[in-house]
Design a protein around this motif. Structure first.
Motif, PDB file in Angstrom:
ATOM      1  N   GLN A   2      34.647  49.070  28.702  1.00 15.95           N
ATOM      2  CA  GLN A   2      35.729  48.513  29.492  1.00 15.95           C
ATOM      3  C   GLN A   2      36.877  48.145  28.559  1.00 15.95           C
ATOM      4  O   GLN A   2      36.666  47.680  27.445  1.00 15.95           O
ATOM      5  N   ASP A  55      38.821  53.834  37.490  1.00 20.02           N
ATOM      6  CA  ASP A  55      37.392  53.676  37.725  1.00 20.02           C
ATOM      7  C   ASP A  55      36.603  54.863  37.151  1.00 20.02           C
ATOM      8  O   ASP A  55      35.949  55.606  37.867  1.00 20.02           O
ATOM      9  N   GLN A  77      37.178  51.351  33.325  1.00 17.94           N
ATOM     10  CA  GLN A  77      35.781  50.939  33.375  1.00 17.94           C
ATOM     11  C   GLN A  77      34.921  52.134  33.774  1.00 17.94           C
ATOM     12  O   GLN A  77      35.425  53.123  34.305  1.00 17.94           O
ATOM     13  N   GLY A  80      32.251  53.082  39.178  1.00 16.64           N
ATOM     14  CA  GLY A  80      31.380  52.244  40.005  1.00 16.64           C
ATOM     15  C   GLY A  80      31.743  52.287  41.464  1.00 16.64           C
ATOM     16  O   GLY A  80      31.099  51.639  42.283  1.00 16.64           O
ATOM     17  N   SER A  83      34.604  49.615  45.646  1.00 15.46           N
ATOM     18  CA  SER A  83      34.287  48.183  45.687  1.00 15.46           C
ATOM     19  C   SER A  83      34.263  47.583  44.294  1.00 15.46           C
ATOM     20  O   SER A  83      34.824  46.505  44.047  1.00 15.46           O
ATOM     21  N   ALA A  84      33.611  48.274  43.362  1.00 20.03           N
ATOM     22  CA  ALA A  84      33.512  47.770  41.991  1.00 20.03           C
ATOM     23  C   ALA A  84      34.889  47.678  41.348  1.00 20.03           C
ATOM     24  O   ALA A  84      35.172  46.735  40.595  1.00 20.03           O
ATOM     25  N   ASN A  87      36.660  44.684  42.870  1.00 19.27           N
ATOM     26  CA  ASN A  87      36.027  43.452  42.388  1.00 19.27           C
ATOM     27  C   ASN A  87      36.382  43.171  40.933  1.00 19.27           C
ATOM     28  O   ASN A  87      36.500  42.007  40.531  1.00 19.27           O
ATOM     29  N   ARG A  88      36.527  44.229  40.145  1.00 20.92           N
ATOM     30  CA  ARG A  88      36.875  44.042  38.721  1.00 20.92           C
ATOM     31  C   ARG A  88      38.251  43.409  38.572  1.00 20.92           C
ATOM     32  O   ARG A  88      38.482  42.593  37.663  1.00 20.92           O
ATOM     33  N   ARG A 178      33.467  38.955  47.864  1.00 22.34           N
ATOM     34  CA  ARG A 178      33.750  40.190  47.155  1.00 22.34           C
ATOM     35  C   ARG A 178      33.265  41.371  47.996  1.00 22.34           C
ATOM     36  O   ARG A 178      32.535  41.208  48.971  1.00 22.34           O
ATOM     37  N   THR A 180      30.965  44.575  48.766  1.00 22.42           N
ATOM     38  CA  THR A 180      29.606  44.987  48.430  1.00 22.42           C
ATOM     39  C   THR A 180      29.648  46.340  47.728  1.00 22.42           C
ATOM     40  O   THR A 180      30.176  47.307  48.271  1.00 22.42           O
ATOM     41  N   PRO A 181      29.094  46.443  46.508  1.00 17.19           N
ATOM     42  CA  PRO A 181      29.124  47.718  45.779  1.00 17.19           C
ATOM     43  C   PRO A 181      28.339  48.815  46.493  1.00 17.19           C
ATOM     44  O   PRO A 181      27.391  48.533  47.249  1.00 17.19           O
ATOM     45  N   ASP A 182      28.735  50.048  46.245  1.00 12.70           N
ATOM     46  CA  ASP A 182      28.045  51.243  46.736  1.00 12.70           C
ATOM     47  C   ASP A 182      27.900  51.235  48.252  1.00 12.70           C
ATOM     48  O   ASP A 182      26.870  51.631  48.797  1.00 12.70           O
TER      49      ASP A 182
END
Length: 333
Positions: A2, A55, A77, A80, A83-84, A87-88, A178, A180-182
């Motif tokens: 990152q 991303d 990064q 991901g 969402s990721a 959120n980052r 936040r 939700t990932p994936d």
């Protein structure tokens, strides 16, 4: 690995709006259109904050950003997902408000500037809602803004447009919420949970966002495994909101209940359109039934909801929907 690159100095006072832009393997021409639309707004460098999250694109876009680095914060990064990426960026925001902008879309400056005026004249606004377009448009009439209402009142009486780029929101109401990932269509979970935290929501008729529909994007993926994930994730979202609706004040539960019912209707519709399978329709509605979510309640939300809920309540009605909806979709596409 990152990394964060910023060419801009931190302003002594907080910016008005932090813009979060996720991007992944986008044509650079689209990304520059997006960035240019933000830089064209009636906000000087101290009033805006632009956070661009690369991303995990196959090739870093940093070498292409020379003309923008003094105006943005750049993060790269590992891939991901959307969402990721969002959120980052959220913890890095220092603006009073946050606006999500997808990297292949752009704001419509002449209209968005009127939304900025509303925020400056009504600084206690928690969420400011607007519309999007996928066509070239010219703006002439002044933006009309409704009187502020609470987020729960809005959701109890109106259908919610869940896309996270369809509103500006006060950073302080976010708390620990936040994405939700994936999760596909993660906005459908995030937005209602954000809105019930808002005390002052203003709806406008502004068409301030240009949404670009591209082949190969997530929403246009026709792969069978992708269709199954869409349905599985829709169910995850419905169950998540249903769990949230079991707690909290009655106003919040009522607001979430309407949203859950509408999402469940959309879920049944998509089972039919995406699979055209009587077996899947039966299995997935049985799962809804075990959770107490089916049959749909006979609520007076919209005319579409009323006829769909009544028709889907019987096995014969479900079979009729299974036969007729794909045909109707074919004629209306």
């Amino acid at each position: 690995m990152q990394n964060i690159t910023s060419g801009k100095s931190l302003a002594p006072s907080a910016p008005l709006i932090s813009f979060i832009i996720p991007e992944y393997n986008l044509p650079f021409s689209l990304l520059t259109e997006c960035l240019d639309s933000l830089l064209s707004l009636d906000l000087d460098a101290s009033q805006r904050e632009i956070i661009l999250v690369d991303d995990g694109s196959d090739d870093s876009i940093l070498p292409l950003l020379d003309g923008y680095l003094d105006q943005i914060i750049y993060i790269r990064q590992p891939n991901g997902g959307l969402s990721a990426a969002r959120n980052r960026a959220i913890p890095l925001c220092t603006g009073r408000y946050i606006q999500f902008v997808d990297g292949d879309d752009m704001l419509i400056p002449q209209v968005y500037n009127e939304l900025i005026d509303i925020l400056e004249k009504q600084p206690d606004t928690d969420m400011l809602l607007f519309h999007h377009t996928s066509k070239a448009t010219k703006h002439s009439a002044p933006v009309v803004a409704e009187a502020p209402v609470s987020g729960t009142a809005f959701m109890r009486h109106k259908n919610l447009r869940a896309s996270a780029w369809g509103y500006i929101f006060r950073r302080s109401i976010l708390g620990n919420l936040r994405f939700t990932p994936d999760l596909l269509h993660e906005d459908e979970e995030f937005t209602p949970l954000l809105m019930i935290r808002a005390e002052r929501v203003i709806e406008t008729d502004a068409t301030a966002y240009f949404y670009r529909q591209r082949k190969g994007s997530i929403v246009n993926d026709d792969d069978d495994s992708h269709k199954q994930k869409r349905l599985d994730d829709m169910m995850r979202i419905i169950l998540s909101l249903n769990a949230s609706a079991a707690h909290g004040p009655i106003e919040e539960r009522t607001a979430l209940r309407r949203r859950i019912d509408q999402l469940t209707m959309d879920y049944i519709y998509n089972i039919i359109i995406l699979t055209r399978s009587e077996q899947q329709l039966s299995e997935r509605t049985e799962q809804l039934s075990r959770e107490g979510l089916f049959p749909l309640p006979d609520a007076n939300y919209t005319s579409k909801y009323k006829w769909f809920s009544r028709l889907s309540a019987s096995p014969a009605g479900l079979r009729l929907l299974l036969r007729s909806l794909p045909l109707l979709r074919r004629f209306t596409d």
